[in-house]
Structures are given as structure tokens and as C-alpha cells.
Design a protein around this motif. Structure first.
Motif, short mmCIF file in Angstrom:
data_model
loop_
_atom_site.label_atom_id
_atom_site.label_comp_id
_atom_site.label_asym_id
_atom_site.label_seq_id
_atom_site.Cartn_x
_atom_site.Cartn_y
_atom_site.Cartn_z
N ASP A 163 15.78 0.81 17.59
CA ASP A 163 16.93 1.13 16.75
C ASP A 163 16.64 0.94 15.26
O ASP A 163 17.18 1.64 14.42
N GLU A 164 15.77 -0.01 14.93
CA GLU A 164 15.56 -0.31 13.51
C GLU A 164 14.62 0.68 12.82
O GLU A 164 14.50 0.67 11.62
N ILE A 165 13.96 1.54 13.57
CA ILE A 165 13.06 2.52 12.97
C ILE A 165 13.82 3.83 12.78
O ILE A 165 14.39 4.37 13.71
N THR A 166 13.84 4.31 11.55
CA THR A 166 14.43 5.61 11.27
C THR A 166 13.30 6.56 10.87
O THR A 166 12.67 6.37 9.84
N ILE A 167 13.07 7.51 11.70
CA ILE A 167 11.98 8.45 11.49
C ILE A 167 12.57 9.85 11.50
O ILE A 167 13.35 10.19 12.38
N ASN A 168 12.17 10.65 10.53
CA ASN A 168 12.62 12.03 10.60
C ASN A 168 11.58 12.88 11.30
O ASN A 168 10.44 12.46 11.52
N LYS A 169 11.98 14.07 11.64
CA LYS A 169 11.13 14.98 12.41
C LYS A 169 9.86 15.34 11.64
O LYS A 169 8.79 15.47 12.22
N PHE A 170 10.00 15.49 10.33
CA PHE A 170 8.87 15.88 9.51
C PHE A 170 7.75 14.83 9.56
O PHE A 170 6.57 15.18 9.64
N GLN A 171 8.10 13.56 9.52
CA GLN A 171 7.09 12.50 9.58
C GLN A 171 6.38 12.50 10.93
O GLN A 171 5.15 12.34 10.99
N LEU A 172 7.12 12.66 12.00
CA LEU A 172 6.49 12.68 13.33
C LEU A 172 5.57 13.87 13.48
O LEU A 172 4.45 13.74 14.01
N GLU A 173 6.01 15.03 13.00
CA GLU A 173 5.15 16.21 13.08
C GLU A 173 3.90 16.04 12.23
O GLU A 173 2.81 16.47 12.62
N ASN A 174 4.03 15.40 11.07
CA ASN A 174 2.86 15.16 10.22
C ASN A 174 1.87 14.21 10.89
O ASN A 174 0.65 14.42 10.79
N ILE A 175 2.37 13.18 11.53
CA ILE A 175 1.47 12.25 12.22
C ILE A 175 0.70 12.97 13.31
O ILE A 175 -0.52 12.85 13.41
N LEU A 176 1.40 13.73 14.12
CA LEU A 176 0.74 14.44 15.21
C LEU A 176 -0.19 15.54 14.69
O LEU A 176 -1.27 15.77 15.24
N PHE A 177 0.20 16.21 13.60
CA PHE A 177 -0.63 17.25 13.00
C PHE A 177 -1.94 16.67 12.48
O PHE A 177 -3.02 17.20 12.76
#
Length: 145
Positions: A43-57
Motif C-alpha cells: 500500500d505504501e508504494i505508489t507507482i505509475n504505469k510509466f515507471q513500471l514500463e520503463n523498468i521492464l523496458f
């Protein structure tokens, strides 16, 4: 009225509130992110979609560049060994065949050096993508603490 409703319906996915509402990751992507220390369900982590996609990319590009780097290094190694062995055995060959030894040595070292030279940009790219991936992960983990 119908035309206005149709236009609003077509433009709705382009707005920011609808396009980044939920993050849909596969189980494999979730496992990759857990490997980096990011648990999406916290719950304490707020991640947007762009950051997750960048990590995986960047992780995917890191792995591809690393594979090409290894491939070209492995391809270059036998040629370098052939060139060095050819130059090392020049003293034991008859005089008429020394020109062939020199040619084999130069070709071997040239092709090996070219293969190694091709592998260098891939190594640099893999290190750069690894750095970007780790920097994004570190930023997310610092924001959560």
C-alpha cells in the motif's frame, strides 16, 4: 447530441484519467519486479504505469544487449587464438610457408579484433540500460520509505 456523445466516447481513452487508471501486468512481469524489490501489492508504494514500463523496458534491453555482447565476444575468440597461434608457430614453419602463417595471423587478429570491436557498443548499451533500470528502481524504493 449523438455526435457529441460519440466524439466524447472516442476521446475518452486518450484522457489521462482513463489511460493510466489500472496497471495490467502479467505474472511474469510481477515476478521480475519482485526480483528488483518492488512489490506492487504494497500500500505504501505508489507507482505509475510509466515507471513500471520503463523498468521492464530497460531490463529487456539490458538482457538483449548483454546477449549480443557475449555472442560477438565468443565469435571473436577463436579468430584471435588462430592469429596468435599462427604468429607463434612462424619460427617452426619452412621458409616458403611463412607468408601463409603471416596471412593467417593477420586475418585471425583482424577478424577477432573486428568481432570484439562490434561487441563493445553492445556492452556499453547493456551497462547504460542496467544503470537506468537500477536508478528507476532506487527512486521508487526511496519514495516508498
Amino acid at each position: 447530441m449523438k455526435k457529441l456523445f460519440l466524439i466524447l466516447l472516442l476521446l475518452a481513452p486518450l484522457t489521462d484519467t482513463f489511460s493510466q487508471q489500472d496497471v495490467f501486468l502479467t505474472a511474469r512481469d510481477s515476478i521480475k519486479l519482485k526480483k528488483f524489490g518492488i512489490d506492487i501489492l504494497q500500500d505504501e508504494i505508489t507507482i505509475n504505469k510509466f515507471q513500471l514500463e520503463n523498468i521492464l523496458f530497460h531490463d529487456r534491453r539490458y538482457k538483449v544487449n548483454k546477449a549480443f555482447n557475449i555472442f560477438f565476444k565468443v565469435l571473436a575468440a577463436p579468430y584471435v587464438i588462430l592469429g596468435v597461434a599462427s604468429f607463434a608457430s612462424m619460427g617452426r614453419t619452412p621458409t616458403g610457408w611463412r607468408g601463409l602463417n603471416v596471412l593467417a595471423g593477420v586475418v585471425g587478429l583482424g577478424l577477432g579484433g573486428a568481432g570484439y570491436g562490434i561487441s563493445r557498443p553492445f556492452r556499453r548499451g547493456s551497462l547504460k540500460n542496467k544503470f537506468f533500470r537500477d536508478r528507476i528502481v532506487q527512486r521508487i524504493l526511496n519514495e516508498s520509505n
